[in-house]
Design an enzyme around this catalytic site. Structure first.
Site, PDB file in Angstrom:
ATOM      1  N   ASP A   1       0.849  -1.201   0.000  1.00  0.00           N
ATOM      2  CA  ASP A   1       0.000   0.000   0.000  1.00  0.00           C
ATOM      3  C   ASP A   1       0.881   1.247   0.000  1.00  0.00           C
ATOM      4  OD1 ASP A   1      -3.261   0.232   0.902  1.00  0.00           O
ATOM      5  OD2 ASP A   1      -2.071   2.083   0.989  1.00  0.00           O
TER       6      ASP A   1
ATOM      7  N   TYR B   1     -13.297   7.402 -13.679  1.00  0.00           N
ATOM      8  CA  TYR B   1     -13.395   6.171 -12.879  1.00  0.00           C
ATOM      9  C   TYR B   1     -14.004   5.044 -13.716  1.00  0.00           C
ATOM     10  CZ  TYR B   1     -14.386   3.150  -8.862  1.00  0.00           C
ATOM     11  OH  TYR B   1     -14.425   2.092  -7.975  1.00  0.00           O
TER      12      TYR B   1
ATOM     13  N   LYS C   1     -12.291   1.443 -14.985  1.00  0.00           N
ATOM     14  CA  LYS C   1     -12.854   0.170 -14.530  1.00  0.00           C
ATOM     15  C   LYS C   1     -13.307  -0.681 -15.727  1.00  0.00           C
ATOM     16  CE  LYS C   1     -11.991   0.811 -10.217  1.00  0.00           C
ATOM     17  NZ  LYS C   1     -10.973  -0.027  -9.553  1.00  0.00           N
TER      18      LYS C   1
HETATM   19  N1  LIG Z   1     -15.965   0.958  -2.129  1.00  0.00           N
HETATM   20  C1  LIG Z   1     -16.716   0.794  -3.193  1.00  0.00           C
HETATM   21  O1  LIG Z   1     -17.902   1.125  -3.212  1.00  0.00           O
HETATM   22  C2  LIG Z   1     -16.096   0.156  -4.418  1.00  0.00           C
HETATM   23  C3  LIG Z   1     -16.964  -0.297  -5.426  1.00  0.00           C
HETATM   24  C4  LIG Z   1     -16.415  -0.886  -6.548  1.00  0.00           C
HETATM   25  C5  LIG Z   1     -15.063  -1.028  -6.664  1.00  0.00           C
HETATM   26  N2  LIG Z   1     -14.243  -0.566  -5.683  1.00  0.00           N
HETATM   27  C6  LIG Z   1     -12.801  -0.722  -5.859  1.00  0.00           C
HETATM   28  O2  LIG Z   1     -12.252  -1.427  -4.766  1.00  0.00           O
HETATM   29  C7  LIG Z   1     -10.854  -1.146  -4.698  1.00  0.00           C
HETATM   30  C8  LIG Z   1     -10.470  -0.883  -3.259  1.00  0.00           C
HETATM   31  O3  LIG Z   1     -11.039   0.336  -2.843  1.00  0.00           O
HETATM   32  P1  LIG Z   1     -11.781   0.520  -1.443  1.00  0.00           P
HETATM   33  O4  LIG Z   1     -13.211   0.691  -1.732  1.00  0.00           O
HETATM   34  O5  LIG Z   1     -11.350  -0.501  -0.477  1.00  0.00           O
HETATM   35  O6  LIG Z   1     -11.233   1.978  -1.049  1.00  0.00           O
HETATM   36  P2  LIG Z   1     -10.253   2.468   0.111  1.00  0.00           P
HETATM   37  O7  LIG Z   1      -9.955   3.885  -0.227  1.00  0.00           O
HETATM   38  O8  LIG Z   1     -10.846   2.170   1.439  1.00  0.00           O
HETATM   39  O9  LIG Z   1      -8.944   1.576  -0.069  1.00  0.00           O
HETATM   40  C9  LIG Z   1      -8.049   1.767  -1.152  1.00  0.00           C
HETATM   41  C10 LIG Z   1      -6.647   1.402  -0.710  1.00  0.00           C
HETATM   42  O10 LIG Z   1      -5.773   1.637  -1.832  1.00  0.00           O
HETATM   43  C11 LIG Z   1      -4.630   2.369  -1.379  1.00  0.00           C
HETATM   44  N3  LIG Z   1      -4.052   3.138  -2.487  1.00  0.00           N
HETATM   45  C12 LIG Z   1      -4.519   4.275  -3.070  1.00  0.00           C
HETATM   46  N4  LIG Z   1      -3.669   4.699  -4.029  1.00  0.00           N
HETATM   47  C13 LIG Z   1      -2.645   3.813  -4.062  1.00  0.00           C
HETATM   48  C14 LIG Z   1      -1.465   3.696  -4.834  1.00  0.00           C
HETATM   49  N5  LIG Z   1      -1.128   4.625  -5.770  1.00  0.00           N
HETATM   50  N6  LIG Z   1      -0.636   2.653  -4.631  1.00  0.00           N
HETATM   51  C15 LIG Z   1      -0.937   1.718  -3.659  1.00  0.00           C
HETATM   52  N7  LIG Z   1      -2.032   1.790  -2.878  1.00  0.00           N
HETATM   53  C16 LIG Z   1      -2.889   2.812  -3.085  1.00  0.00           C
HETATM   54  C17 LIG Z   1      -5.144   3.241  -0.250  1.00  0.00           C
HETATM   55  O11 LIG Z   1      -4.110   3.672   0.611  1.00  0.00           O
HETATM   56  C18 LIG Z   1      -6.140   2.294   0.422  1.00  0.00           C
HETATM   57  O12 LIG Z   1      -5.528   1.509   1.427  1.00  0.00           O
HETATM   58  C19 LIG Z   1     -10.608   0.033  -5.637  1.00  0.00           C
HETATM   59  O13 LIG Z   1     -10.023  -0.449  -6.838  1.00  0.00           O
HETATM   60  C20 LIG Z   1     -11.998   0.571  -5.890  1.00  0.00           C
HETATM   61  O14 LIG Z   1     -12.104   1.244  -7.114  1.00  0.00           O
HETATM   62  C21 LIG Z   1     -14.735   0.025  -4.563  1.00  0.00           C
END
Ligand SMILES: NC(=O)c1ccc[n+]([C@@H]2O[C@H](COP(=O)([O-])OP(=O)(O)OC[C@H]3O[C@@H](n4cnc5c(N)ncnc54)[C@H](O)[C@@H]3O)[C@@H](O)[C@H]2O)c1
Length: 294
Positions: free
Chosen positions: A38, A158, A162
């Site tokens: 991370d 976004y 995706k």
């Molecule tokens: N939460 C939702 O509703 C949702 C829905 C669909 C998809 N997603 C996807 O799930 C994945 C995880 O996101 P989440 O919802 O847990 O969000 P989150 O923000 O809680 O977690 C994301 C993590 O990625 C890390 N991160 C950000 N930029 C980074 C980089 N350049 N290098 C390494 N780490 C990095 C952050 O520090 C964090 O720990 C993402 O790809 C997001 O697009 C989330």
């Protein structure tokens, strides 16, 4: 029979919180060794310590997924610590800042593309050879989104990244089948994480306007989407669903069956457009031509 994950190794990007952390815990409880990577060093260390205290074998590596050399260093460290690598979860992702196309900030677009698209590509490019080396097959899970299945007004950066992740998954699934590497795209709708506060980790190369600390400022511009994320499903439930879908070898891993009709509507529009082409005096003669594929 369920997959036996015992003593296998997974690299998970974005594992300090949210979906990545839930996947790390779930797979750790199933006996996997977890490489947590991370960009957020303090959150990473705290989460790694928590999992370690729970009895999970963990290696924490700082990684900015937009940095190819850092990906290479993660693989080297992972091999030194645990030997072979069996799974990659390309999870790190950012939400950008919702805006209409004429009001979008190019630096923000670039950030979203670099993290959500290039970060996934770098991860797969660097980790795939390591998975192949074990000769035991494995898994790549690319975290896309329901936003990859349809356009999303005011979140085109976004949604575009995706959709790209879904497309990359479909391509790699075919390429890697002969190596017994199963590739899937995880496409959740809303999950209760900090995705709507993604600005907290924006790197300075994408602009210095990074509001620190204040959650309200971090959510700036996220509007309705922030409320939907906060009402989303628990990441722990999602993690269990992913294991279920891996066991049934799904290419697309869906967590929200209520979106089925919305996505089917897109399919209907595409089919209608083919129908239109089939009746076009200009191109209807192509209708029975054989399709050439690779
Ligand atoms: N939460 C939702 O509703 C949702 C829905 C669909 C998809 N997603 C996807 O799930 C994945 C995880 O996101 P989440 O919802 O847990 O969000 P989150 O923000 O809680 O977690 C994301 C993590 O990625 C890390 N991160 C950000 N930029 C980074 C980089 N350049 N290098 C390494 N780490 C990095 C952050 O520090 C964090 O720990 C993402 O790809 C997001 O697009 C989330």
């Amino acid at each position: 029979m369920s997959i036996d994950f015992t003593n296998k190794t997974a690299i998970i990007s974005g594992a300090a919180g949210g979906i990545g952390l839930a996947m790390a815990r779930e797979l750790g409880q199933l006996g996997m060794r977890i490489v947590m990577a991370d960009i957020d060093e303090p959150a990473l260390q705290a989460s790694a310590q928590t999992l370690s205290k729970e009895g999970i074998s963990v290696l924490a590596c700082q990684l900015d997924v937009t940095n190819f050399a850092q990906w290479q260093a993660v693989v080297t460290e992972a091999k030194e610590a645990f030997g072979g690598i069996h799974m990659l979860i390309n999870n790190a992702g950012v939400g950008g800042i919702p805006a209409s196309i004429d009001q979008s900030d190019n630096a923000i677009w670039q950030w979203v593309v670099d993290v959500n698209l290039m970060g996934v590509m770098y991860g797969a490019q660097v980790v795939t050879p390591a998975i192949k080396e074990t000769g035991e097959g494995g898994w790549i899970i690319n975290v896309a989104s329901m936003a990859g299945m349809n356009g999303v007004p005011y979140s085109s950066a976004y949604a575009a990244t995706k959709a790209a992740v879904v497309s990359m998954t479909e391509s790699w699934a075919v390429e890697l089948k002969k190596h017994n590497i199963h590739v899937s795209a995880l496409c959740p709708a809303f999950v209760k994480t900090r995705i709507h506060e993604s600005l907290r980790t924006k790197q300075e190369k994408y602009g210095t306007d990074r509001p620190k600390g204040d959650p309200e400022k971090l959510k700036k511009g996220f509007g309705q989407a922030a409320a939907l994320v906060e009402a989303g499903i628990a990441p722990e439930l999602l993690a269990k669903r992913v294991i279920e879908a891996l066991n049934s070898k799904q290419l697309y891993i869906f967590t929200h069956p209520n979106f089925r009709d919305a996505i089917a509507t897109r399919g209907k529009f595409i089919d209608k457009a083919f129908e239109d082409a089939a009746h076009s005096p200009l191109v209807k003669h192509l209708i029975n031509d054989e399709i050439q594929s690779l």
